[in-house]
Design an enzyme around this catalytic site. Structure first.
Site, PDB file in Angstrom:
ATOM      1  N   ASP A  15      79.432  87.714  28.285  1.00  0.00           N
ATOM      2  CA  ASP A  15      80.391  88.324  27.360  1.00  0.00           C
ATOM      3  C   ASP A  15      79.608  88.907  26.184  1.00  0.00           C
ATOM      4  OD1 ASP A  15      83.378  88.513  26.542  1.00  0.00           O
ATOM      5  OD2 ASP A  15      82.383  87.703  24.769  1.00  0.00           O
ATOM      6  N   LEU A  16      79.775  90.209  25.936  1.00  0.00           N
ATOM      7  CA  LEU A  16      79.037  90.845  24.842  1.00  0.00           C
ATOM      8  C   LEU A  16      79.620  90.427  23.502  1.00  0.00           C
ATOM      9  CD1 LEU A  16      78.516  94.480  26.183  1.00  0.00           C
ATOM     10  CD2 LEU A  16      77.102  92.448  26.521  1.00  0.00           C
ATOM     11  N   ASP A  65      84.191  94.205  28.292  1.00  0.00           N
ATOM     12  CA  ASP A  65      82.791  93.946  27.958  1.00  0.00           C
ATOM     13  C   ASP A  65      82.320  92.646  28.617  1.00  0.00           C
ATOM     14  OD1 ASP A  65      84.305  92.215  26.448  1.00  0.00           O
ATOM     15  OD2 ASP A  65      83.137  92.433  24.605  1.00  0.00           O
TER      16      ASP A  65
END
Length: 257
Positions: A114-115, A157
């Protein structure tokens, strides 16, 4: 029209036109001697030659339809932006990996990525920059995993990597490599240096495990790591190496000062 709808339409069209039957006729006709050697009247020869031409055209149509269907099938499981698997494609790969685990006592590892601060990238530089970041990360993940692994963009993302046929030591080494790579990555976009930061969550799989269970535990691992980093950053002292403050956060802080 979505890829799945287009695929369904292409299949229905192929069935309605009964092109497969025409292809079978073509094969039978092509096994016969050349029309010019047949002892029939000129008018019959002309009709037979026309029939052969129509059968050949139908065969070409079959080939084109098959190619289009294969293309649409690939679209239905591929993320257009990154070229990675999408959620549908990843779920199918994960199901196959779990089936192999049950059959062959195979083990592997699921990594969720997960960004961090991705909204800040979009807000500061625009969505084209955000797309460039996602595309660059997709390329990095593809180049730094093995051919037998499955890599996907499963959300905005969010990425997932399935390390198949991996013992715990190999999986841990590969995961640490990805963690370091992602958290030292800087993407150059239109003269801007955009640093990337990501949190990873992991869980192993093997015989008897279900996809829902492994996904849940990997997701829980990811958010436990995020919370740990937040607490570290909130505590007095030097910030963690892994969590660089994003330029957008710096701008927001200055605006509020």
């Amino acid at each position: 029209m979505s890829a799945s709808q287009a695929l369904k339409q292409a299949i229905e069209q192929a069935e309605q036109n009964q092109i497969t039957d025409c292809c079978a006729i073509s094969e039978r006709l092509q096994k016969l001697p050349e029309p010019r050697s047949w002892k029939v009247d000129p008018a019959s020869k002309e009709l037979l030659e026309e029939l052969l031409a129509l059968a050949a055209e139908a065969e070409q149509t079959v080939a084109e339809q098959s190619k289009r269907i294969r293309y649409l099938e690939s679209l239905s499981v591929t993320d257009e932006l990154t070229g990675l698997l999408n959620r549908r494609g990843f779920d199918a790969e994960f199901a196959r990996a779990l089936a192999r685990a049950d059959r062959s006592d195979e083990s592997g590892l699921l990594v969720l990525c997960d960004l961090d601060h991705f909204k800040a990238i979009n807000d500061t530089y625009g969505h084209l920059a955000g797309d460039a970041v996602l595309s660059a990360i997709g390329g990095k993940l593809s180049r730094n995993t093995r051919q037998c692994d499955a890599v996907a963009r499963i959300g905005g993302d969010e990425f997932a990597i399935l390390f198949t046929q991996s013992d715990p030591d190999t999986a841990a080494r590969l995961t640490n490599k990805l963690d370091k790579m992602l958290n030292t990555l800087v993407i150059n976009w239109n003269g801007h240096q955009i640093p990337v930061s990501a949190s990873l969550g992991v869980d192993s799989y093997g015989p008897g495990k279900t996809a829902d269970t492994v996904m849940f535990l990997a997701d829980r691992s990811l958010y436990a790591r995020k919370n740990k980093i937040r607490k570290m950053l909130a505590a007095p002292g030097k910030p963690s190496r892994r969590r660089r403050k994003h330029p957008a956060e710096e701008s927001s802080h200055l605006a509020q000062s």
